[in-house]
Design an enzyme around this catalytic site. Structure first.
Site, mmCIF file in Angstrom:
data_model
loop_
_atom_site.group_PDB
_atom_site.id
_atom_site.type_symbol
_atom_site.label_atom_id
_atom_site.label_comp_id
_atom_site.label_asym_id
_atom_site.label_seq_id
_atom_site.Cartn_x
_atom_site.Cartn_y
_atom_site.Cartn_z
ATOM 1 N N SER A 1 -4.877 43.303 47.045
ATOM 2 C CA SER A 1 -3.821 44.270 46.760
ATOM 3 C C SER A 1 -4.297 45.665 47.106
ATOM 4 O O SER A 1 -5.477 45.998 46.932
ATOM 5 C CB SER A 1 -3.428 44.232 45.286
ATOM 6 O OG SER A 1 -2.538 45.288 44.970
ATOM 7 N N TYR B 1 -6.555 44.759 37.187
ATOM 8 C CA TYR B 1 -5.980 44.150 38.392
ATOM 9 C C TYR B 1 -6.684 44.660 39.651
ATOM 10 O O TYR B 1 -7.032 43.884 40.550
ATOM 11 C CB TYR B 1 -4.486 44.482 38.417
ATOM 12 C CG TYR B 1 -3.705 43.959 39.579
ATOM 13 C CD1 TYR B 1 -3.417 42.603 39.721
ATOM 14 C CD2 TYR B 1 -3.189 44.840 40.534
ATOM 15 C CE1 TYR B 1 -2.662 42.132 40.786
ATOM 16 C CE2 TYR B 1 -2.432 44.378 41.594
ATOM 17 C CZ TYR B 1 -2.175 43.026 41.717
ATOM 18 O OH TYR B 1 -1.414 42.575 42.771
ATOM 19 N N LYS C 1 -8.781 42.497 42.347
ATOM 20 C CA LYS C 1 -8.295 42.382 43.719
ATOM 21 C C LYS C 1 -9.310 42.897 44.740
ATOM 22 O O LYS C 1 -9.417 42.354 45.843
ATOM 23 C CB LYS C 1 -6.961 43.120 43.867
ATOM 24 C CG LYS C 1 -5.788 42.405 43.194
ATOM 25 C CD LYS C 1 -5.622 40.979 43.697
ATOM 26 C CE LYS C 1 -4.276 40.383 43.339
ATOM 27 N NZ LYS C 1 -4.154 38.972 43.792
#
Length: 305
Positions: free
Chosen positions: A153, A166, A170
Site C-alpha cells: 500500500s 497498517y 504493508k
C-alpha cells in the site's frame, strides 16, 4: 468468456470473499485457473466468521464454468494458513500462485494506538503474508515454479495519517516480497507486489468527518476493485516470467512502477564525522534532497483517470 492466460494453474487468493480479492479470484477463473477462494467472512475490523462470502464467490466462478473451492481459515495463524495451501493440494493436486490479499484495518493516530490494534493488523497483513507464502514455498521449491503476488500500500510506501500499524505491515510486505524473490529465484519462483488504489469495504472505514476527507473518499469510489485484477492475472502468467522483485501500483486506469529505496545523495569527510560536523556540514548539505513529510494523497494528487 473463459480464456487461458493462467490455464489450469491452481491459485490461492486470500481475503477473496469481496472487494479486490473477489475480483482477482473471478479474473483468475476467467483465464482458466482453478481457484481456492479464502475468506474467513469477518468484518473489516476482523471480527466474526462467516462461510458465506467465500462460498458465494465459488458459486460465481462455477456459474462461469470454472473450478473453485472455498476455504475459511485465517491467514493470521500458522497452522490455519497451512490449511489454506493444503486445500489447494487436496482439491486440485498442486499450488501455482499465491495472492496475499487478506487484510483488516484498525486505524488510529499513533499516540492513541493500542497494542491490540497494532498486533491484529500486523498479524493479518504481515504474518498472514508470511505464513501463507511459507506454506506454499516447499511446493514451489519442489516443482521449481511458483508465483507470489502480495498486496502492499502507498500508506506504507509513502505514508498516511492514522495508519502506523497498517503502514508498517504493508512496507514490511514489500521487503518480504523482495526477499522471497531473491531467495527463491534459483527455483524459478517469482514474487511481486501490487499497491492497489480501489474502493473496497476495507477502505470504506476511512473517516469522512471533513469536506476534504469526503472528497478523497468520493474520488476513491471511482476506482473499482476490478481495475486491480488484470495486473494480478498478468503477473501470475508464464508470460511475465522475467518480472520479479517489483512493486507496482494500480490506480483506476493507471499502472505505476514504484521506486525502491536507493542512495539519493552522499557527503564525505576524510577525517570522519563528529556530532558537530554532522550538524554543520552533513545535514545542511543533504537537506536540499530531504523528502517532504507527505502522504499518499499528496503524491497521487490528481483525480483518477
Amino acid at each position: 468468456m473463459m480464456s487461458s492466460m493462467v490455464q489450469d494453474k491452481v491459485v490461492v487468493v486470500t481475503g477473496a470473499g469481496g472487494g479486490i480479492g473477489r475480483d482477482i479470484a473471478l479474473a483468475m477463473a476467467r483465464e482458466g485457473a482453478k481457484v481456492v477462494v479464502n475468506d474467513i467472512g469477518a468484518s473489516v475490523a476482523g471480527e466474526g466468521k462467516n462461510e458465506g462470502p467465500a462460498q458465494a464467490v465459488v458459486n460465481e466462478i462455477k456459474a462461469l464454468g470454472g473450478q473453485a473451492v472455498a476455504n475459511t481459515d485465517s491467514v493470521s495463524d500458522r497452522a490455519a494458513a497451512a490449511r489454506i495451501i493444503g486445500t489447494a493440494i487436496e482439491t486440485f493436486g498442486r499450488i501455482d500462485v499465491v495472492v496475499n490479499n487478506a487484510g483488516i484495518l484498525r486505524d488510529r493516530f499513533f499516540h492513541k494506538m493500542s497494542d491490540e490494534e497494532w498486533d491484529s493488523v500486523i498479524k493479518v497483513h504481515l504474518y498472514g503474508s508470511y505464513y501463507v507464502s511459507r506454506a506454499a514455498s516447499a511446493h514451489f521449491k519442489e516443482q521449481e515454479s511458483g508465483v507470489y503476488v502480495h498486496m502492499t500500500s502507498t500508506s506504507g510506501l509513502v505514508g498516511n495519517f492514522g495508519q502506523a500499524n497498517y503502514a508498517a505491515a504493508k512496507l514490511g510486505i514489500a521487503a518480504l516480497s523482495k526477499s522471497i524473490a531473491l531467495d527463491m529465484q534459483k527455483f524459478n519462483v517469482r514474487s511481486n507486489c501490487i499497491a492497489p488504489f480501489a474502493w473496497s469495504r476495507m477502505i470504506g472505514s476511512i473517516p469522512t468527518d471533513t469536506p476534504e476527507e469526503q472528497a478523497r473518499v468520493d474520488r476513491m469510489k471511482q476506482m473499482t476493485p476490478a481495475k486491480i485484477a488484470p495486473m494480478a492475472v498478468a503477473l501470475a502468467s508464464d508470460s511475465a516470467k522475467d518480472v520479479t522483485g517489483q512493486i507496482f501500483a494500480v490506480r483506476n486506469n493507471e499502472i505505476f512502477l514504484m521506486s525502491q529505496p536507493r542512495p539519493v545523495r552522499s557527503v564525505h569527510r576524510g577525517e570522519g564525522w563528529t556530532p558537530q560536523t554532522v550538524l554543520t556540514h552533513a545535514l545542511p548539505a543533504l537537506k536540499k534532497s530531504f523528502f517532504d513529510l507527505d502522504r499518499s494523497g499528496d503524491v497521487f494528487n490528481w483525480d483518477p483517470v
